[in-house]
Scaffold this motif. Structure first.
Motif, PDB file in Angstrom:
ATOM      1  N   ALA A 335      26.124  45.106  21.104  1.00 23.96           N
ATOM      2  CA  ALA A 335      26.350  45.363  22.528  1.00 23.96           C
ATOM      3  C   ALA A 335      26.699  44.065  23.247  1.00 23.96           C
ATOM      4  O   ALA A 335      27.603  44.026  24.085  1.00 23.96           O
ATOM      5  N   ASP A 336      25.983  42.986  22.919  1.00 26.19           N
ATOM      6  CA  ASP A 336      26.300  41.678  23.504  1.00 26.19           C
ATOM      7  C   ASP A 336      27.692  41.226  23.098  1.00 26.19           C
ATOM      8  O   ASP A 336      28.434  40.653  23.908  1.00 26.19           O
ATOM      9  N   LEU A 337      28.052  41.478  21.845  1.00 24.14           N
ATOM     10  CA  LEU A 337      29.383  41.098  21.367  1.00 24.14           C
ATOM     11  C   LEU A 337      30.464  41.860  22.128  1.00 24.14           C
ATOM     12  O   LEU A 337      31.488  41.282  22.518  1.00 24.14           O
ATOM     13  N   TYR A 338      30.243  43.131  22.352  1.00 26.41           N
ATOM     14  CA  TYR A 338      31.191  43.947  23.119  1.00 26.41           C
ATOM     15  C   TYR A 338      31.404  43.348  24.509  1.00 26.41           C
ATOM     16  O   TYR A 338      32.536  43.214  24.980  1.00 26.41           O
ATOM     17  N   ASP A 339      30.297  42.966  25.159  1.00 29.06           N
ATOM     18  CA  ASP A 339      30.399  42.336  26.479  1.00 29.06           C
ATOM     19  C   ASP A 339      31.180  41.028  26.414  1.00 29.06           C
ATOM     20  O   ASP A 339      32.023  40.750  27.269  1.00 29.06           O
ATOM     21  N   LEU A 341      33.408  40.022  24.232  1.00 31.81           N
ATOM     22  CA  LEU A 341      34.831  40.226  23.938  1.00 31.81           C
ATOM     23  C   LEU A 341      35.598  40.637  25.189  1.00 31.81           C
ATOM     24  O   LEU A 341      36.765  40.271  25.363  1.00 31.81           O
ATOM     25  N   ILE A 342      34.956  41.385  26.067  1.00 33.12           N
ATOM     26  CA  ILE A 342      35.609  41.804  27.308  1.00 33.12           C
ATOM     27  C   ILE A 342      35.592  40.682  28.349  1.00 33.12           C
ATOM     28  O   ILE A 342      36.607  40.392  28.987  1.00 33.12           O
ATOM     29  N   ASP A 343      34.443  40.028  28.493  1.00 31.92           N
ATOM     30  CA  ASP A 343      34.274  39.048  29.573  1.00 31.92           C
ATOM     31  C   ASP A 343      34.733  37.644  29.199  1.00 31.92           C
ATOM     32  O   ASP A 343      35.207  36.901  30.062  1.00 31.92           O
ATOM     33  N   ASP A 344      34.561  37.262  27.951  1.00 30.55           N
ATOM     34  CA  ASP A 344      34.890  35.906  27.532  1.00 30.55           C
ATOM     35  C   ASP A 344      35.412  35.914  26.097  1.00 30.55           C
ATOM     36  O   ASP A 344      34.726  35.475  25.164  1.00 30.55           O
ATOM     37  N   PRO A 345      36.620  36.404  25.884  1.00 32.48           N
ATOM     38  CA  PRO A 345      37.172  36.503  24.526  1.00 32.48           C
ATOM     39  C   PRO A 345      37.227  35.134  23.849  1.00 32.48           C
ATOM     40  O   PRO A 345      37.362  34.107  24.517  1.00 32.48           O
ATOM     41  N   VAL A 352      44.422  38.533  25.027  1.00 31.29           N
ATOM     42  CA  VAL A 352      45.607  39.359  25.300  1.00 31.29           C
ATOM     43  C   VAL A 352      45.465  40.729  24.639  1.00 31.29           C
ATOM     44  O   VAL A 352      45.767  41.770  25.234  1.00 31.29           O
ATOM     45  N   LEU A 353      44.996  40.736  23.381  1.00 31.45           N
ATOM     46  CA  LEU A 353      44.819  42.014  22.679  1.00 31.45           C
ATOM     47  C   LEU A 353      43.750  42.868  23.356  1.00 31.45           C
ATOM     48  O   LEU A 353      43.964  44.060  23.609  1.00 31.45           O
ATOM     49  N   ILE A 354      42.604  42.291  23.653  1.00 36.11           N
ATOM     50  CA  ILE A 354      41.510  43.056  24.250  1.00 36.11           C
ATOM     51  C   ILE A 354      41.906  43.566  25.630  1.00 36.11           C
ATOM     52  O   ILE A 354      41.568  44.689  26.016  1.00 36.11           O
ATOM     53  N   ASP A 355      42.647  42.751  26.363  1.00 39.37           N
ATOM     54  CA  ASP A 355      43.143  43.195  27.664  1.00 39.37           C
ATOM     55  C   ASP A 355      44.049  44.408  27.502  1.00 39.37           C
ATOM     56  O   ASP A 355      43.983  45.367  28.281  1.00 39.37           O
ATOM     57  N   HIS A 356      44.890  44.390  26.474  1.00 43.07           N
ATOM     58  CA  HIS A 356      45.758  45.535  26.176  1.00 43.07           C
ATOM     59  C   HIS A 356      44.917  46.761  25.841  1.00 43.07           C
ATOM     60  O   HIS A 356      45.169  47.869  26.343  1.00 43.07           O
ATOM     61  N   VAL A 357      43.904  46.586  24.992  1.00 48.56           N
ATOM     62  CA  VAL A 357      43.046  47.697  24.589  1.00 48.56           C
ATOM     63  C   VAL A 357      42.336  48.304  25.794  1.00 48.56           C
ATOM     64  O   VAL A 357      42.274  49.525  25.955  1.00 48.56           O
ATOM     65  N   ARG A 489      45.008  33.023  32.154  1.00 43.81           N
ATOM     66  CA  ARG A 489      45.455  34.338  31.703  1.00 43.81           C
ATOM     67  C   ARG A 489      45.332  35.357  32.830  1.00 43.81           C
ATOM     68  O   ARG A 489      44.374  35.342  33.595  1.00 43.81           O
ATOM     69  N   ILE A 490      46.295  36.242  32.943  1.00 45.16           N
ATOM     70  CA  ILE A 490      46.177  37.372  33.861  1.00 45.16           C
ATOM     71  C   ILE A 490      45.843  38.617  33.053  1.00 45.16           C
ATOM     72  O   ILE A 490      46.042  38.653  31.836  1.00 45.16           O
ATOM     73  N   GLU A 491      45.328  39.626  33.706  1.00 44.66           N
ATOM     74  CA  GLU A 491      44.862  40.822  33.017  1.00 44.66           C
ATOM     75  C   GLU A 491      45.723  42.027  33.343  1.00 44.66           C
ATOM     76  O   GLU A 491      46.122  42.231  34.493  1.00 44.66           O
ATOM     77  N   ALA A 492      45.987  42.816  32.316  1.00 47.41           N
ATOM     78  CA  ALA A 492      46.781  44.027  32.522  1.00 47.41           C
ATOM     79  C   ALA A 492      45.984  45.081  33.270  1.00 47.41           C
ATOM     80  O   ALA A 492      46.544  45.903  33.998  1.00 47.41           O
ATOM     81  N   ASP A 493      44.659  45.073  33.094  1.00 45.32           N
ATOM     82  CA  ASP A 493      43.813  46.044  33.780  1.00 45.32           C
ATOM     83  C   ASP A 493      43.481  45.524  35.173  1.00 45.32           C
ATOM     84  O   ASP A 493      42.325  45.373  35.560  1.00 45.32           O
ATOM     85  N   ASN A 494      44.520  45.237  35.923  1.00 38.41           N
ATOM     86  CA  ASN A 494      44.399  44.639  37.252  1.00 38.41           C
ATOM     87  C   ASN A 494      45.031  45.581  38.255  1.00 38.41           C
ATOM     88  O   ASN A 494      46.256  45.723  38.322  1.00 38.41           O
ATOM     89  N   GLY A 495      44.174  46.219  39.042  1.00 30.18           N
ATOM     90  CA  GLY A 495      44.679  47.212  39.977  1.00 30.18           C
ATOM     91  C   GLY A 495      45.548  46.653  41.077  1.00 30.18           C
ATOM     92  O   GLY A 495      46.265  47.391  41.756  1.00 30.18           O
ATOM     93  N   ALA A 496      45.524  45.312  41.253  1.00 32.33           N
ATOM     94  CA  ALA A 496      46.336  44.703  42.315  1.00 32.33           C
ATOM     95  C   ALA A 496      47.795  44.551  41.903  1.00 32.33           C
ATOM     96  O   ALA A 496      48.662  44.343  42.754  1.00 32.33           O
ATOM     97  N   LEU A 497      48.089  44.641  40.605  1.00 33.65           N
ATOM     98  CA  LEU A 497      49.466  44.464  40.121  1.00 33.65           C
ATOM     99  C   LEU A 497      50.190  45.796  40.080  1.00 33.65           C
ATOM    100  O   LEU A 497      49.745  46.745  39.440  1.00 33.65           O
TER     101      LEU A 497
END
Length: 640
Positions: A335-339, A341-345, A352-357, A489-497
């Protein structure tokens, strides 16, 4: 077991301590669903007592109100301790009743109703004379879980204690405030407040009942707990798993470690953030349930259904005779690893890959990613890099080519199996070779020619919006190399874009066609160019709204003033593909769009490369050892 209806007097009046065991979930009851209905029944009973007292017509058999059931099991005690029971079920109900009693005592103290306050207090604490100095906590009738303890002790604090609540957002604290306000409003502040509060205690004493089930030593508490809760879907899958694991901790002779395992390992997983619902497809699930399904998929090396997670977990842990304490620690680590990978790859390419996922909700790849970055696997960074590149390319190329995600659950479980069987130093190559070796059309890793064909296709905008964002963000992050002034890095899961058409879809007002010998052909070329890859970029949503269908001069000025993305500044505000369009005159038209398309295609091929394979032909066969695809029953399905 023994079962029967008892009054609250029987539950709380004796010197007895109810202990909430470590396998239970934290306090979660809320106003609309539980507090209000409970108070409605208690208030009705209290109103009945007030009426009977006023009429001086005390009934021989007063009406009884049923508050639900509790299941208890007597525990062996130290001779210095008072008698006690484990609350196998009903801990939410008894916790709420204790909070209600404390709130009533506080209201009575403010109203000067000393008799009522004393009666309520007697149900909150055991007789001090019976409590040994070595066990001061035995003075409390109820002893909660560590994660609720500070707030509970605040909620049942005696009158005059003005200490601040440790966490005002905690449901226990909210319950205390809610019941205190409700009881104060009902009791009023007149001369009869004392009588009304005494009537409230009388109602609780004589007219409120619970069904108490007392288990014998030989009764299986786990089976009874599941029968009461699992079939009613009252608890989440992860709640049931936690219950099972901590019961096994006791059964496996590690009871003394239970609180340490809860506090040091499981406690964060009971927090609000892990209990948040996440949506995948059309189904909403508990966040921890989803991650537990990923973890169990790694252990079983087969797709695990979130809907049937507990049943599959129970079979796995019992049939495999796994040590529950070790499982609790492993679940927390993943669970910590999951966090993380999302917050601090761990790397730019992994980010880039995790952001895509995340952006495309390609959830079925998560077990493979967790396994790849798990410390248990000890995969070298160089092999992680190879694997990340392969997975990213596979997902992006199939997404751009509009290929199905239906078989992804089996694809990535098969890849997980292959990587788990490989040496750590060959993990990345194994993942790459497994994906590149797939031949069925539903699994094929598109070639350069297929990828380019899809990119140059006339309607790139027809792809799902998350895929389009992920594509442009992937290119943008590649351009932000060590030579760029801004490497962040910018994120694809960014509602402002927002996805911006430079040449707008409603182009006719401000973007007239140039004179042509073949107006129809010119119109067709224009319509194809509007939704082409080269005409699209990303902008801040507010800038997008401001520009809308403006002419090129207005858009160019706005983009120049506000846009910082290299996919815009280096190929829209500057010559798109300088080596392709050397005579660019600064206008944005079909030729500029074509040039930028070629420029983006060349970047895409290098950003998401595919290994060469000897046989490029496709067939219709899946790997023989794979299960048929059943997206609805396997891992959380992919959305994009």
């Amino acid at each position: 077991m023994q079962a029967g209806d008892v009054t609250l007097k029987s539950v709380f009046s004796d010197n007895h301590r109810y202990e909430i065991p470590m396998f239970q979930r934290p306090y979660v009851w809320a106003a609309d669903r539980e507090w209000s209905p409970m108070w409605d029944d208690i208030r009705a009973a209290a109103n009945g007592v007030v009426q009977d007292t006023t009429d001086d017509s005390w009934p021989d058999e007063p009406p009884r109100y049923f508050l639900g059931s509790i299941v208890v099991k007597t525990i062996q005690r130290n001779p210095q301790r008072i008698d006690g029971s484990l609350l196998i079920d009903g801990q939410q109900r008894l916790t709420t009743l204790q909070i209600l009693l404390a709130a009533a005592r506080a209201v009575a103290a403010v109203a000067g109703a000393e008799t009522a306050a004393g009666r309520f207090a007697a149900w909150l604490e055991n007789d001090a004379a019976t409590v040994h100095d070595n066990f001061p906590d035995d003075r409390h009738k109820l002893w909660p879980l560590p994660q609720d303890r500070d707030e509970f002790l605040w909620a049942i604090r005696p009158p005059g204690d003005l200490s601040n609540c440790p966490d005002p957002l905690h449901q226990v604290c909210r319950a205390r405030v809610w019941f205190e306000e409700a009881i104060a409003d009902w009791a009023g502040d007149g001369v009869d407040a004392d009588d009304r509060l005494t009537a409230l205690h009388s109602a609780l004493n004589d007219r409120m009942q619970v069904a108490m089930i007392t288990l014998e030593k030989t009764d299986n508490a786990q089976v009874i707990f599941e029968a009461l809760n699992h079939r009613g879907v009252e608890l989440s899958q992860s709640d049931l798993i936690k219950n099972l694991l901590f019961r096994l901790v006791e059964d496996q002779g590690q009871r003394k470690e239970a609180e340490s395992l809860l506090v040091n390992h499981w406690l964060p997983l009971d927090s609000r953030r892990w209990r948040l619902d996440v949506t995948s497809g059309r189904i909403t699930r508990n966040r921890l349930d989803v991650v537990l399904a990923y973890w169990l998929t790694i252990q079983k090396q087969s797709a695990v259904s979130v809907e049937h997670l507990f049943d599959e977990f129970k079979t796995w842990v019992l049939d495999g005779s796994h040590n529950a304490a070790d499982v609790i620690k492993a679940v927390r680590e993943h669970a910590d690893l999951y966090d993380r990978l999302i917050d601090d790859p761990p790397s730019h390419e992994a980010a880039v890959l995790i952001d895509h996922v995340v952006a495309t909700k390609t959830n079925t790849v998560w077990p493979l990613l967790l396994s790849l970055f798990s410390q248990d696997q000890a995969v070298p960074k160089s092999e992680q890099s190879v694997a990340v590149s392969a997975i990213g390319s596979y997902l992006m190329r199939r997404g751009v080519c509009g290929l199905t995600t239906k078989d992804y659950n089996n694809i990535f479980v098969s890849t997980l199996k292959a990587s788990a069987a490989a040496e750590a130093a060959e993990t990345g190559a194994t993942i790459r070779d497994t994906l590149s070796g797939l031949r069925a059309e539903s699994r094929w890793w598109p070639s350069d020619s297929e990828f380019v064909g899809a990119l140059i296709g006339s309607n790139f905008y027809a792809l799902s919006k998350p895929r389009i964002r992920a594509f442009f963000v992937g290119i943008e992050n590649r351009l932000r190399d060590e030579q760029a002034e801004d490497e962040s890095r910018i994120e694809a899961d960014n509602g402002a874009l927002n996805i911006e058409h430079v040449l707008p879809q409603a182009w006719r007002t401000h973007w007239p066609l140039a004179p042509s010998d073949d107006p129809q052909k010119a119109l067709e070329v224009r319509e194809r160019a509007v939704n082409a890859l080269g005409n699209l970029t990303l902008t801040n949503g507010r800038l997008n709204s401001k520009m809308r269908n403006s002419d090129w001069a207005t858009k160019r000025t706005a983009l120049g003033a506000k846009s910082t993305l290299l996919i815009t500044t280096s190929s829209i505000l500057a010559s798109p593909g300088a080596s392709v369009l050397r005579d660019w005159d600064g206008e944005w038209d079909e030729s500029a769009i074509d040039a930028r398309t070629i420029w983006l295609v060349s970047l895409a091929i290098s950003t998401w490369p595919r290994p060469e394979v000897e046989d490029e032909s496709l067939d219709d066969q899946s790997d023989d050892d794979d299960e048929p695809s059943q997206d609805a029953d396997d891992l959380p399905e992919d959305d994009a």
